[in-house]
Design a protein around this motif. Structure first.
Motif, PDB file in Angstrom:
ATOM      1  N   ARG A 203       5.493   1.628   2.427  1.00 51.95           N
ATOM      2  CA  ARG A 203       4.034   1.528   2.381  1.00 51.95           C
ATOM      3  C   ARG A 203       3.478   2.867   1.926  1.00 51.95           C
ATOM      4  NH1 ARG A 203       0.934  -0.837   7.450  1.00 51.95           N
ATOM      5  NH2 ARG A 203       2.062  -2.637   6.614  1.00 51.95           N
ATOM      6  N   CYS A 367      -4.347  -0.495  -6.731  1.00 48.69           N
ATOM      7  CA  CYS A 367      -3.015  -0.460  -6.119  1.00 48.69           C
ATOM      8  C   CYS A 367      -2.250   0.811  -6.485  1.00 48.69           C
ATOM      9  CB  CYS A 367      -2.235  -1.701  -6.575  1.00 48.69           C
ATOM     10  SG  CYS A 367      -0.533  -1.748  -5.988  1.00 48.69           S
ATOM     11  N   ARG A 370       1.154   0.050  -8.277  1.00 47.40           N
ATOM     12  CA  ARG A 370       1.009  -0.320  -9.685  1.00 47.40           C
ATOM     13  C   ARG A 370       0.965   0.919 -10.575  1.00 47.40           C
ATOM     14  NH1 ARG A 370      -0.227  -4.227 -13.264  1.00 47.40           N
ATOM     15  NH2 ARG A 370      -1.754  -3.788 -14.891  1.00 47.40           N
ATOM     16  N   ALA A 383      -1.734  -6.128  -7.570  1.00 49.39           N
ATOM     17  CA  ALA A 383      -1.759  -5.695  -6.172  1.00 49.39           C
ATOM     18  C   ALA A 383      -0.389  -5.900  -5.548  1.00 49.39           C
ATOM     19  CB  ALA A 383      -2.813  -6.467  -5.382  1.00 49.39           C
ATOM     20  N   CYS A 384       0.019  -4.940  -4.694  1.00 47.54           N
ATOM     21  CA  CYS A 384       1.346  -5.026  -4.069  1.00 47.54           C
ATOM     22  C   CYS A 384       1.289  -5.534  -2.635  1.00 47.54           C
ATOM     23  CB  CYS A 384       2.030  -3.655  -4.096  1.00 47.54           C
ATOM     24  SG  CYS A 384       1.320  -2.440  -2.935  1.00 47.54           S
ATOM     25  N   GLY A 385       0.125  -5.387  -1.994  1.00 47.47           N
ATOM     26  CA  GLY A 385       0.000  -5.829  -0.610  1.00 47.47           C
ATOM     27  C   GLY A 385       0.615  -4.881   0.401  1.00 47.47           C
ATOM     28  N   ASN A 386       1.132  -3.727  -0.049  1.00 51.54           N
ATOM     29  CA  ASN A 386       1.770  -2.800   0.890  1.00 51.54           C
ATOM     30  C   ASN A 386       1.455  -1.348   0.535  1.00 51.54           C
ATOM     31  OD1 ASN A 386       3.280  -2.243   3.201  1.00 51.54           O
ATOM     32  ND2 ASN A 386       5.192  -2.039   2.067  1.00 51.54           N
ATOM     33  N   CYS A 387       0.188  -1.093   0.174  1.00 46.47           N
ATOM     34  CA  CYS A 387      -0.294   0.284   0.052  1.00 46.47           C
ATOM     35  C   CYS A 387      -1.676   0.324   0.699  1.00 46.47           C
ATOM     36  CB  CYS A 387      -0.346   0.748  -1.404  1.00 46.47           C
ATOM     37  SG  CYS A 387      -1.684   0.027  -2.391  1.00 46.47           S
ATOM     38  N   CYS A 390      -4.469  -1.636  -1.150  1.00 48.76           N
ATOM     39  CA  CYS A 390      -4.335  -3.096  -1.103  1.00 48.76           C
ATOM     40  C   CYS A 390      -4.662  -3.622   0.298  1.00 48.76           C
ATOM     41  CB  CYS A 390      -2.925  -3.527  -1.504  1.00 48.76           C
ATOM     42  SG  CYS A 390      -2.593  -3.370  -3.277  1.00 48.76           S
ATOM     43  N   LEU A 391      -4.253  -2.890   1.322  1.00 46.99           N
ATOM     44  CA  LEU A 391      -4.443  -3.350   2.692  1.00 46.99           C
ATOM     45  C   LEU A 391      -5.883  -3.163   3.171  1.00 46.99           C
ATOM     46  CD1 LEU A 391      -1.113  -1.936   4.102  1.00 46.99           C
ATOM     47  CD2 LEU A 391      -1.696  -4.358   3.920  1.00 46.99           C
ATOM     48  N   GLN A 392      -6.527  -2.073   2.746  1.00 44.56           N
ATOM     49  CA  GLN A 392      -7.928  -1.818   3.094  1.00 44.56           C
ATOM     50  C   GLN A 392      -8.643  -1.294   1.855  1.00 44.56           C
ATOM     51  OE1 GLN A 392      -7.215   0.725   6.790  1.00 44.56           O
ATOM     52  NE2 GLN A 392      -9.018  -0.440   7.407  1.00 44.56           N
TER      53      GLN A 392
END
Length: 585
Positions: A203, A367, A370, A383-387, A390-392
């Protein structure tokens, strides 16, 4: 010759190859020349260890650091591979040479300085060579971020044994560096295998510095497991270590100012620990093959995106969740711009491109992963969903007008004062310093108020990052080459405003369900590791212990089916762990 799958299962305890491992192994077994670019944690060492067992002769591994060789030696020996190192730190040189000449070694680790010498070449003529493996191969390229001149001298050695396959391995090489490695090591273009650079288990998070010690202390408190904190100076490591000791975690330091015995002891303690924090300069890390590092924090800006990728890549090598958090300050960019002005003109353009890439990474509202992966030539999803972004997702605003006001204030006060004084002038504070210099009579006095005042410090960071401002030797702000375009309205200044910090859940739980069996297995692993004087991960990784806790094998036959338990480890440790399972009921 045993099949690669049979060796994989028997020696390493894995049911199947991962990613491009099979493709690399197949090329080596076909005696072809190969450059494999694989992310850290993707199993690069297996790509030469397995062929070393399958082919006749010894695999010669060129590796840059003694500590790294000794780490890899322990891991190889633990699974039953006959391995040795030939370094200045070894006192068994005669025994190693005899084992090599007798054909009793599968792996021989050496440094490039030794490998490039004529005497070593003569030694290699005395016994069959199965393979040359060049680890950390980016060191061969002047374009690489860790260039080592002795790597450049390996080609004559390789060419003296034209029929021996050669395998170069690295995790960090952009397109330019990859092309250079191929040329320098005599590997054809069709010998390039790129597995990709993504480390999805890490992350990524990046924050402006606001009391770095307390920011990193909060990260340490929220993240279980071992971690590395990088500081830019020796004195910085000392200060940070003192702060982090207040978290109750064991802390060590590592920098070039310590004597070699202290550095070695601190490194040994860190590698053997499951929860220690190492506070270090970048002198630390390349020689560490510790898979269970749960976080890497940077207390300042790395040298480049390649260096950032390499350093953050020391987290989560076991594939388990990990976090990489970078804390940056505008002064980092100011110093970097100054350094660029001091290097030879031919290098300045490339250095500016590297710094600009870092600026894009820390400033983006999109992201992080990215941007990181696109730097290495990949085309990842939006978007990766784990940075953190992406999370906020943060908000982005146009702060061009505030930036112009700030630059005007810098100019009208004589380009001699720091951020605090400029802020006082812009917000109309009539303190002694402002009055004595007559700055309360300037046209820029008091022109910023309300919500805009909160943008002053972020704007100052953005201007320093963009080289619109620089810091003088006396600490005052002065114009940089990009100031004029912003003042004239030819260039916009966008600001990313991070979301308000919320109490974060703990990162990277080794035992997320608080399973008592898992903790009992970890205790047994610690006991066995201390008896064998090896780090706990050399016995088994956490992922193997979790599978044992889940499947609860009550016999050696049942234990043999668990990933990461090969024949040698089953014989050495199987009964001890079966006993723990049986005791748990």
């Amino acid at each position: 010759m045993q099949s690669p799958e049979a060796i994989l299962q028997h020696t390493f305890g894995f049911p199947a190859f991962r990613g491009v491992q099979r493709a690399v192994v197949d090329r080596v077994l076909a005696r072809e020349r190969t450059l494999a670019v694989m992310p850290t944690g993707a199993g690069k060492s297996l790509c030469y260890q397995l062929p070393a067992l399958a082919l006749e002769g010894t695999c010669v591994v060129v590796s840059p650091l003694i500590a790294l060789m000794h780490d890899q030696l322990r891991a190889a020996t633990a699974v039953g591979i006959r391995a040795a190192t030939l370094t200045s730190a070894d006192d068994n040189r005669a025994e190693t040479l005899a084992r090599f000449r007798n054909g009793d070694l599968d792996l021989l680790y050496v440094a490039p300085e030794r490998a490039s010498g004529e005497s070593f070449r003569n030694l290699l003529r005395q016994s069959p060579i199965a393979l040359f493996a060049i680890d950390e191969a980016h060191c061969v390229s002047e374009w690489g971020h860790d260039f080592r001149p002795d790597y450049r001298m390996l080609r004559p050695l390789l060419d003296d044994f034209p029929d021996v396959p050669r395998l170069a391995l690295t995790a960090t090489a952009d397109e330019h560096t990859r092309a250079d490695i191929l040329v320098q090591l005599g590997i054809p273009e069709d010998g390039l295998i790129v597995a990709g650079f993504d480390r999805p288990n890490i992350r990524y998070a990046i924050s402006p510095r606001q009391g770095t010690g307390q920011q990193i202390a909060a990260l340490v408190s929220e993240t279980r497991g071992a971690g590395i904190v990088y500081s830019q100076t020796r004195s910085g490591t000392e200060r940070l270590a003192a702060t982090l000791a207040g978290t109750g975690r064991p802390v060590r330091i590592y920098h070039a100012g310590l004597d070699s015995a202290t550095r070695a002891r601190n490194q040994h303690d860190f590698v053997a620990s499951e929860d220690m924090v190492m506070v270090a300069t970048i002198a630390f890390g390349m020689g560490i093959d510790k898979p269970d590092v749960r976080f890497v924090a940077h207390a300042g800006l790395p040298k480049s995106i390649e260096a950032y990728y390499q350093e953050t890549g020391r987290a989560g090598r076991d594939g388990e969740p990990a976090v990489a958090h970078l804390y940056w300050g505008a002064e980092d960019f100011a110093r970097a711009h100054q350094r660029i002005g001091e290097v030879e003109p031919a290098r300045q353009t490339g250095e500016r491109v590297r710094l600009s890439a870092l600026g894009a990474l820390v400033e983006t509202a999109t992201c992080r992963r990215r941007i990181l992966l696109r730097h290495f030539g990949e085309n990842p999803p939006e978007a990766c969903g784990n940075c953190d972004n992406c999370l906020q997702p943060p908000s982005a605003i146009d702060a061009t007008e505030t930036a112009r006001k700030f630059l005007s204030a810098v100019y009208r006060t004589g380009q001699s004062f720091g951020v605090g004084h400029i802020e006082a002038v812009l917000t109309g504070q009539t303190n002694d310093k402002v009055r004595q210099r007559g700055h309360d009579a300037l046209s820029v006095f008091g022109i910023v108020d309300g919500d805009e005042a909160a943008l002053i410090k972020p704007v100052s960071r953005a201007l320093l990052l963009r080289d619109a401002l620089r810091t003088s030797e006396h600490g005052g702000l002065e114009f940089g080459p990009e100031a004029r375009a912003i003042l004239k309205g030819e260039r916009a200044v966008k600001l990313v405003l991070p979301p308000k910090r919320e109490r974060r859940r703990r990162y990277a739980e080794a035992n997320p369900v608080d399973d008592p069996l898992f903790e009992a297995l970890r205790a047994k692993r610690r006991e066995l590791a201390q008896e064998a004087d090896v780090p706990p991960y050399v016995i088994f990784h956490d992922s193997t212990l979790r599978e044992i806790a889940q499947r609860r094998p009550r016999s050696l036959d049942a234990m043999a089916g668990i990933s990461g338990i090969g024949t040698r480890k089953l014989e050495a440790y199987g009964e001890a762990f079966v006993e723990v399972v049986l005791e748990a009921g």
